[in-house]
Enzyme design. Structure first.
Site, short mmCIF file in Angstrom:
data_model
loop_
_atom_site.label_atom_id
_atom_site.label_comp_id
_atom_site.label_asym_id
_atom_site.label_seq_id
_atom_site.Cartn_x
_atom_site.Cartn_y
_atom_site.Cartn_z
N LYS A 126 122.33 -37.08 28.48
CA LYS A 126 122.70 -37.31 30.05
C LYS A 126 122.02 -38.58 30.51
CE LYS A 126 125.71 -35.32 32.70
NZ LYS A 126 126.83 -34.51 32.65
N ASP A 166 130.55 -38.47 35.18
CA ASP A 166 130.16 -37.12 35.90
C ASP A 166 130.17 -37.20 37.34
OD1 ASP A 166 128.56 -34.54 35.11
OD2 ASP A 166 127.51 -35.18 36.59
P1 NDP Z 1 133.20 -35.78 41.07
O1 NDP Z 1 132.20 -36.77 41.68
O2 NDP Z 1 134.64 -36.11 40.94
O3 NDP Z 1 133.22 -34.35 42.16
C1 NDP Z 1 132.11 -33.83 42.52
C2 NDP Z 1 132.50 -32.71 43.76
O4 NDP Z 1 131.60 -32.11 44.04
C3 NDP Z 1 132.85 -33.65 45.01
O5 NDP Z 1 133.82 -32.64 45.75
C4 NDP Z 1 131.66 -33.41 45.98
O6 NDP Z 1 131.74 -33.24 47.29
C5 NDP Z 1 130.92 -32.24 45.27
N1 NDP Z 1 129.46 -32.12 45.35
C6 NDP Z 1 128.91 -33.00 44.55
N2 NDP Z 1 127.56 -32.64 44.81
C7 NDP Z 1 127.46 -31.69 45.84
C8 NDP Z 1 126.42 -31.05 46.53
N3 NDP Z 1 125.14 -31.31 46.26
N4 NDP Z 1 126.84 -30.29 47.29
C9 NDP Z 1 128.11 -29.67 47.53
N5 NDP Z 1 129.34 -30.32 46.83
C10 NDP Z 1 128.84 -31.45 46.12
O7 NDP Z 1 132.49 -35.02 40.10
P2 NDP Z 1 133.06 -34.01 38.62
O8 NDP Z 1 134.12 -33.30 39.32
O9 NDP Z 1 133.34 -34.95 37.63
O10 NDP Z 1 131.84 -33.11 38.59
C11 NDP Z 1 131.76 -31.62 39.23
C12 NDP Z 1 130.74 -30.93 38.12
O11 NDP Z 1 131.36 -30.88 37.03
C13 NDP Z 1 129.42 -31.61 38.16
O12 NDP Z 1 128.37 -30.53 38.00
C14 NDP Z 1 129.28 -32.12 36.69
O13 NDP Z 1 128.44 -32.27 35.78
C15 NDP Z 1 130.46 -31.00 36.09
N6 NDP Z 1 131.31 -31.49 34.73
C16 NDP Z 1 131.97 -32.63 35.08
C17 NDP Z 1 132.65 -33.08 33.85
C18 NDP Z 1 133.69 -34.30 33.79
O14 NDP Z 1 134.20 -34.36 32.86
N7 NDP Z 1 133.90 -34.73 34.95
C19 NDP Z 1 132.61 -32.53 32.43
C20 NDP Z 1 131.71 -31.13 32.47
C21 NDP Z 1 131.14 -30.77 33.75
P3 NDP Z 1 131.23 -34.68 48.04
O15 NDP Z 1 132.22 -35.76 48.01
O16 NDP Z 1 131.15 -34.31 49.51
O17 NDP Z 1 129.76 -34.93 47.33
#
Ligand code: NDP
Length: 449
Positions: A126, A166
């Site tokens: 990562k 991510d």
């Molecule tokens: P994105 O950046 O596309 O979206 C993240 C979302 O989560 C946004 O809505 C964001 O809101 C919210 N968010 C992020 N940080 C926080 C926080 N500290 N508190 C509250 N809300 C938060 O990321 P992904 O959708 O790609 O990833 C989301 C999760 O899924 C992560 O844990 C990631 O590790 C996991 N994941 C992702 C994969 C992928 O293929 N993308 C694969 C496997 C796991 P805001 O805009 O307000 O920050």
């Protein structure tokens, strides 16, 4: 507790002070695989637990870049190459101001086991940076990505380490990173990054894969308990890549998604979320979920005020935390259980605190654990790598069918192991047991390296 396990956990704790997320992830895995440790007394002499918890390599580096006002900004970059027993290091890059070594290490550690569950040849890694993409111009994002890659390129390669997206890293960032890598190397190594746009070597269905995969896993888990998604109410935290495509697939199975969120608050639409509009807000305008009210004034927006997201107070059959680590606390778990939740599916990495998971399991709520349920993203990244190697591309339907099969196999492995080790219905333990067995078999076979 097994004496060796106890001793190893204490040693890992002392060696990694100030890394609470990492220690949480290690403890979560190790405490559920005690039966395998009991059966393998040789692990102590092999220092198996200590070795798995020590990354093969940690790289941190300076990322200087110039903002639109001519100001030089310095961020910190990370890549943790955790474990290569099963294949080249593989795992995403996270750009978020909260990023630190503990968070990258916990994510890298989880990735080892997740990647093992996919059945594909990928090791665990990562990376990321404390850079905050919010509010930055495209040019600022590009300059940051170029500077980041100017250091990272020497540590990666399509047979060495293959980063992906991510939080904060999507197709735009992967494009800038790839462009800089290609320029420095003067070679078109398509498989060095995944999550690429389709026009230059990306895989169809990669964007959708994590969210779709989560729903495929949920479908199988519900089926094993005589349930289906059809007619169920669903709440999903986050509104990024994982949340949006989990929403899309859940709807296609007849579920009604009524709430989504971001770090500022959540929207509730009792008629069901208008997903096309959410995509416009998030994928095109890069706006906030609150903007949903502009077209749907009848929806309810609740600002987030404290530690607990208001989304978990909404009554639902299925809750899908798809935002970030430790976003679903014990308080939220109690609220969900009180409201009769049937299942919780972890789309984000480690979104439930340990106390929340324990409570939900104790209350008989079905829990789809992150390292199994969100493995569809990395599995499809591996399919992207294989397409890059073949120089031949599958159709959307072909990739989706492979993803569906992989997620079904992962659920079956979790179930088989939960049954075999006498914890039926506990897929959190089932996932850890299946993956731990595979990793320790591989490490034993490859000797002390
Ligand atoms: P994105 O950046 O596309 O979206 C993240 C979302 O989560 C946004 O809505 C964001 O809101 C919210 N968010 C992020 N940080 C926080 C926080 N500290 N508190 C509250 N809300 C938060 O990321 P992904 O959708 O790609 O990833 C989301 C999760 O899924 C992560 O844990 C990631 O590790 C996991 N994941 C992702 C994969 C992928 O293929 N993308 C694969 C496997 C796991 P805001 O805009 O307000 O920050």
């Amino acid at each position: 507790m097994n004496k060796y396990l106890d001793k190893a956990l204490e040693e890992i704790r002392l060696k990694n002070p100030n890394e609470p997320e990492f220690l949480q992830a290690v403890k979560e895995v190790y405490c559920t695989v005690e039966q395998i440790i009991d059966k393998n007394p040789q692990f102590e002499k092999l220092a198996m637990l200590e070795r798995i918890a020590e990354p093969e390599r940690i790289i941190t580096f300076r990322v200087p870049w110039v903002d639109d006002n001519g100001q030089v900004v310095v961020n910190r970059g990370y890549r943790v190459q955790f474990n290569s027993v099963i294949g080249p290091y593989k795992g995403g890059l996270r750009f978020h101001p909260s990023v630190n070594q503990s968070i990258i290490k916990f994510l890298g550690f989880e990735q080892i086991f997740k990647n093992a569950l996919t059945g594909l040849p990928i090791g665990g890694a990562k990376g990321g940076s404390d850079f905050d993409p919010k509010g930055k111009s495209d040019n600022e994002i590009m300059r940051f990505c170029q500077s980041f890659m100017t250091e990272l390129y020497r540590h990666i390669g399509q047979d060495v380490d293959v980063p992906a997206g991510d939080i904060g890293v999507g197709a735009r960032e992967i494009g800038y990173l790839f462009g800089q890598y290609k320029k420095i190397k003067n070679a078109y190594e398509g498989g060095v990054l995944t999550g690429k746009a389709i026009c230059y070597g990306g895989s169809l269905a990669r964007k959708e894969a994590t969210g779709y995969g989560l729903i495929f896993y949920m479908r199988e888990m519900l089926k094993a308990h005589g349930q289906t998604l059809n007619g169920k109410t669903v709440t999903i935290s986050g509104s990024g890549n994982v949340a949006i495509y989990a929403c899309e697939k859940a709807m296609s199975y007849g579920a009604k998604v009524v709430a989504l969120s971001d770090s500022s608050g959540c929207i509730y639409d009792k008629n069901g979320i208008d997903l096309d509009y959410i995509k416009e807000i998030k994928e095109v305008n890069r706006g906030r979920v609150k903007d949903y009210l502009q077209k749907h004034p009848e929806a309810v927006y609740t600002e987030r005020t404290g530690e607990d997201s208001p989304i978990w107070n909404i009554k639902t059959d299925i809750a899908l935390p798809c935002a970030t680590q430790n976003e679903l606390t014990l308080n939220s778990a109690k609220k969900l259980a009180e409201n009769g939740v049937l299942a919780v599916g972890e789309g984000a990495n480690m979104p439930c605190t340990q106390e929340a998971t324990d409570y939900l399991l104790e209350k008989g709520v079905l829990v789809a654990p992150a390292k199994a349920a969100n493995a569809g993203g990395v599995a499809t990244s591996a399919i992207e790598m294989s397409q890059n190697s073949m120089r031949f591309y599958y159709t959307f339907e072909e990739v989706e069918a492979k993803l569906d099969r992989i997620m079904t196999n992962i659920f079956n492995a979790c179930k088989e192991n939960a049954d075999k080790y006498n914890c039926p219905g506990n897929y959190v333990a089932g996932a850890n047991l299946a993956a731990f067995q595979k990793i320790t078999d591989g490490m034993t076979a490859q000797g002390v390296v």
